[in-house]
Each structure stands twice: as structure tokens, then as C-alpha cells.
Design an enzyme around this catalytic site. Structure first.
Site, mmCIF file in Angstrom:
data_model
loop_
_atom_site.group_PDB
_atom_site.id
_atom_site.type_symbol
_atom_site.label_atom_id
_atom_site.label_comp_id
_atom_site.label_asym_id
_atom_site.label_seq_id
_atom_site.Cartn_x
_atom_site.Cartn_y
_atom_site.Cartn_z
ATOM 1 N N ARG A 122 0.806 -1.226 0.000
ATOM 2 C CA ARG A 122 0.000 0.000 0.000
ATOM 3 C C ARG A 122 0.837 1.273 0.000
ATOM 4 O O ARG A 122 0.349 2.337 0.373
ATOM 5 C CB ARG A 122 -0.994 0.005 1.163
ATOM 6 N N LYS A 144 3.243 10.871 -11.681
ATOM 7 C CA LYS A 144 2.420 9.980 -12.495
ATOM 8 C C LYS A 144 3.145 8.653 -12.664
ATOM 9 O O LYS A 144 4.284 8.615 -13.129
ATOM 10 C CB LYS A 144 2.150 10.589 -13.869
ATOM 11 N N GLU A 186 9.168 16.559 -25.805
ATOM 12 C CA GLU A 186 8.551 17.022 -24.560
ATOM 13 C C GLU A 186 9.030 18.429 -24.200
ATOM 14 O O GLU A 186 8.273 19.238 -23.666
ATOM 15 C CB GLU A 186 8.850 16.040 -23.423
ATOM 16 N N LYS A 228 6.809 22.355 -14.764
ATOM 17 C CA LYS A 228 6.006 21.234 -14.277
ATOM 18 C C LYS A 228 5.781 21.328 -12.784
ATOM 19 O O LYS A 228 4.687 21.036 -12.292
ATOM 20 C CB LYS A 228 6.673 19.902 -14.638
ATOM 21 N N GLU A 238 -4.467 16.315 -11.609
ATOM 22 C CA GLU A 238 -4.948 16.590 -12.973
ATOM 23 C C GLU A 238 -6.449 16.780 -13.036
ATOM 24 O O GLU A 238 -7.163 16.149 -13.820
ATOM 25 C CB GLU A 238 -4.518 15.473 -13.934
ATOM 26 N N ARG A 242 -3.253 20.836 -14.951
ATOM 27 C CA ARG A 242 -2.210 19.873 -15.297
ATOM 28 C C ARG A 242 -2.471 19.183 -16.631
ATOM 29 O O ARG A 242 -1.546 18.697 -17.284
ATOM 30 C CB ARG A 242 -2.056 18.833 -14.176
ATOM 31 N N ASN A 246 -0.663 17.490 -21.475
ATOM 32 C CA ASN A 246 -1.013 16.425 -22.419
ATOM 33 C C ASN A 246 -1.065 16.895 -23.871
ATOM 34 O O ASN A 246 -1.556 16.157 -24.741
ATOM 35 C CB ASN A 246 -2.367 15.812 -22.035
ATOM 36 N N HIS A 249 -0.584 14.426 -26.730
ATOM 37 C CA HIS A 249 -0.560 13.066 -26.199
ATOM 38 C C HIS A 249 -1.768 12.223 -26.613
ATOM 39 O O HIS A 249 -1.627 11.014 -26.793
ATOM 40 C CB HIS A 249 -0.436 13.099 -24.674
ATOM 41 N N HIS A 253 -0.801 8.929 -28.288
ATOM 42 C CA HIS A 253 -1.109 7.605 -27.734
ATOM 43 C C HIS A 253 -1.836 6.740 -28.757
ATOM 44 O O HIS A 253 -1.625 5.524 -28.820
ATOM 45 C CB HIS A 253 -1.954 7.747 -26.468
ATOM 46 N N HIS A 266 7.750 7.244 -27.817
ATOM 47 C CA HIS A 266 6.704 8.075 -27.226
ATOM 48 C C HIS A 266 6.839 9.527 -27.684
ATOM 49 O O HIS A 266 5.860 10.160 -28.093
ATOM 50 C CB HIS A 266 6.765 7.989 -25.700
#
Length: 358
Positions: A122, A144, A186, A228, A238, A242, A246, A249, A253, A266
């Protein structure tokens, strides 16, 4: 010229250390890591061959009990099967609730190791040791973590902050050119969404940056991390702001998934995604043609691809519908409004997207 940037998240705050030839200072930053429990250094086979022994010795010199787990590496291993294998390694090597995970590698290693740390017993501590440009400017910061499913990228994961990010830009000297370009995509993204001065810097220092000038790298990595950190401090989970990170993205993706993660890195997919996000913004009069051309030209001038190939537009739109950033089954995209400013646009008509996919 070493830099320290704080990510202000209250009790979860942490520092990002950026410098050149700064590895000897790492051991002194680990005072908060428990010495009584075993920790684990997670890396991939390529990075571990290059730097694994060096980092292992540094961690041992800090008085830590270090185990090692080496992944195959690459986007194809960022899945539940690899995550399960890593859990088994953590259990068999005796990790407990006071243990720490050290993620040594690029974005894939950081995402998998971070998610393992977030969910093992956990939640245990973890530290990011990014070795790729993409990881140093983006994926190692902000918490993330996650893995891919067959239906899409990063659909399973958690927001889970590291206790430290440590980036030595000299590690980028051994990065393959294709992977270096991935990180540059990026960097360009940060200029487009947030900082016109950074975008200007990227335009005027192309050759030095392509040649991996260390001072240039420290400057652009630090600026991306500052941006960031500012965004994450305001919107860690997010819920709004935030999402600007993206840009490109959702398209990217889709391109990655539809080519089975084999055709594009990527960053290459994100670069193409930025081209089409900008094209859509221009088609809807969000951004003027001059700024749109500057975005596309900068991507091209850094050697990044501009087109997704022979994928059918209808397949791209169908895949974009599966993106986790959508709401109510409607496609949501980040679109540039000007150099240094982007907006989150919801309920986009799929026909508009198909129209610019040429």
C-alpha cells in the site's frame, strides 16, 4: 551550474536536483532513506549495463542495503506482467514497508517502478534517477506512475510522488539519438503550452541543443522542471490545469497503440500529435497561421517526424475515444492558442479531427 527545484506539495514536497557530473553528491542526499530495511534498484538491461554498478556502489556507500531488479526495457514491457514480476522480486528480496525503490532509467522504468512503489504494501518510498532526456524533463517529475493495457497507454496507475529526483545531464551522452529526440519533443511541448521564451530559446539554439551542449541542457531541463513543478503544485491530480501537459498526447497515444508501440517512440508520437493538435487549432481559428507554422517548423528542425504514416483516420479517432482524459465519451484535447499558451477543449466533433488527419 547545478540547480535545485522544489515541488511544493505540502507534506509531499520534494526537490529536483539537476547538474553535470554531480553523481558524487547523490549519497549525501539520502539521509532520509531508512537504513534498517532493504531497498531495491530497478533499471532496464541497457541502462544497468552502462550505469548500474556505479549507482549500486553509490547507494551502498550511503549505507543502504541494496537489491537489484533489471527489466527488459522498452514500451513493450510496460505492462501488468512486468509489474507482477517486479512485485515478486520485491517480496523475494525481502522488501518491507520501510523500503525504498530507486528508479534508474527512462520513462518506462520510472513509471513501472513508481507504480510498484505506490502499490507494494500500500505504498513505500521511491526515488527517481532519470537517465533519459524525456525522464529528466518530464516523466520523473509530478508523480504519475502506471502501466499500459492492450487497449491504451497508462490506463492503470496512480499519482504517487517520489521523495527525490536526481538528474545528472552527463548521463545523456550515452543516449541513442532517437531517444534524445524523444525528449526534445517534450521540451518543445513546454514551450508551446507555457513559456514563449523557452520556445524562442529552442529556436535560436538548435545546433547547440542537438549537439547536447551541457549548459544548454541544464537550462532547458531546469526550465521544464520549473514549469512542471508550478503546474503540479496547483493541480497534483490533474483536475484541470495539469491537463495542459497532455498537448499532443491524445493523438500520440493513438499513433503508438495503432502501430503496436513499434514504429514510434513516445516522443516521436507526441511530436506528430502536436503537429495535428496545432493543425486542428489552426482549422478552428484558435491559433494564427504564423504561430502554427513556428510549432511545426521547430518540430521538423529537431529531426522529429511530422506524419503518422498509413493509419486510417477513422481508426485514429476511434482509438482517441478510449483516451482516459475524455469525459462522457466525448474527446477532450489540449490545443495551442499561441506560442506559450494552450487551452483544454472538450466535446470536440470527431469529424473535425478526421478532417485534419491528412
Amino acid at each position: 551550474m547545478n540547480r535545485v527545484i522544489n515541488v511544493d506539495l505540502g507534506e509531499q514536497s520534494y526537490n529536483i536536483h539537476i547538474g553535470k557530473e554531480c553523481l558524487p553528491s547523490l549519497a549525501g542526499l539520502l539521509a532520509g532513506v531508512p537504513r534498517g530495511s532493504r531497498s531495491i534498484l530497478v533499471s532496464d538491461d541497457i541502462v544497468f549495463r552502462l550505469y548500474g554498478e556505479q549507482f549500486y556502489e553509490i547507494l551502498q556507500s550511503a549505507g543502504l542495503k541494496i537489491e537489484v531488479a533489471v527489466l527488459a526495457g522498452g514500451e513493450s514491457c510496460k505492462n501488468l506482467e512486468t509489474l507482477g514480476w517486479l512485485y515478486e522480486q520485491m517480496i523475494s528480496k525481502g522488501l518491507d514497508r520501510q523500503s525504498t525503490v530507486f528508479a534508474l532509467g527512462g520513462g518506462v522504468v520510472g513509471d513501472i517502478a513508481g507504480f510498484a512503489a505506490a502499490s507494494f504494501m500500500r505504498g513505500i518510498g521511491y526515488i527517481q534517477l532519470p537517465t533519459s532526456l524525456l525522464a529528466q524533463v518530464d516523466s520523473s517529475v509530478g508523480g504519475k506512475t502506471g502501466v499500459n493495457l492492450s487497449l491504451g497507454k497508462n490506463l492503470v496507475g496512480a499519482f504517487y510522488q517520489p521523495s527525490l529526483v536526481f538528474a545528472d545531464v552527463n548521463l545523456l551522452n550515452t543516449l541513442a539519438e532517437k531517444e534524445y529526440q524523444t525528449g526534445l519533443a517534450e521540451v518543445i511541448k513546454y514551450g508551446v503550452i507555457w513559456d514563449s521564451k523557452l520556445f524562442d530559446y529552442l529556436e535560436t539554439n538548435i545546433e547547440s541543443i542537438k549537439a547536447r551542449d551541457m549548459d544548454c541542457l541544464i537550462h532547458i531541463i531546469s526550465r521544464c522542471c520549473e514549469i512542471k513543478a508550478e503546474i503540479v503544485a496547483q493541480d497534483e491530480k490533474e483536475k484541470g490545469l495539469r491537463a495542459l501537459l497532455n498537448l499532443g498526447h491524445t493523438f500520440g497515444h493513438a499513433f503508438e497503440a495503432l502501430t503496436e508501440y513499434k514504429k514510434f517512440t513516445h516522443g516521436q508520437a507526441v511530436a506528430i500529435g502536436m503537429v495535428y493538435a496545432t493543425r486542428l487549432a489552426a482549422a478552428t481559428d484558435m491559433i494564427n497561421e504564423q504561430d502554427a507554422k513556428r510549432v511545426t517548423d521547430l518540430i521538423k528542425n529537431y529531426g522529429l517526424p511530422l506524419h503518422y504514416g498509413d493509419i486510417r483516420p477513422s481508426e485514429i479517432v476511434a482509438r482517441m475515444h478510449l483516451d482516459k482524459k475524455n469525459t462522457g465519451g466525448k474527446i477532450t484535447l489540449v490545443l495551442p492558442a499561441a506560442i506559450g499558451r494552450s487551452e483544454i477543449v472538450g466535446e470536440i466533433d470527431p469529424a473535425q479531427i478526421e478532417a485534419i488527419l491528412i
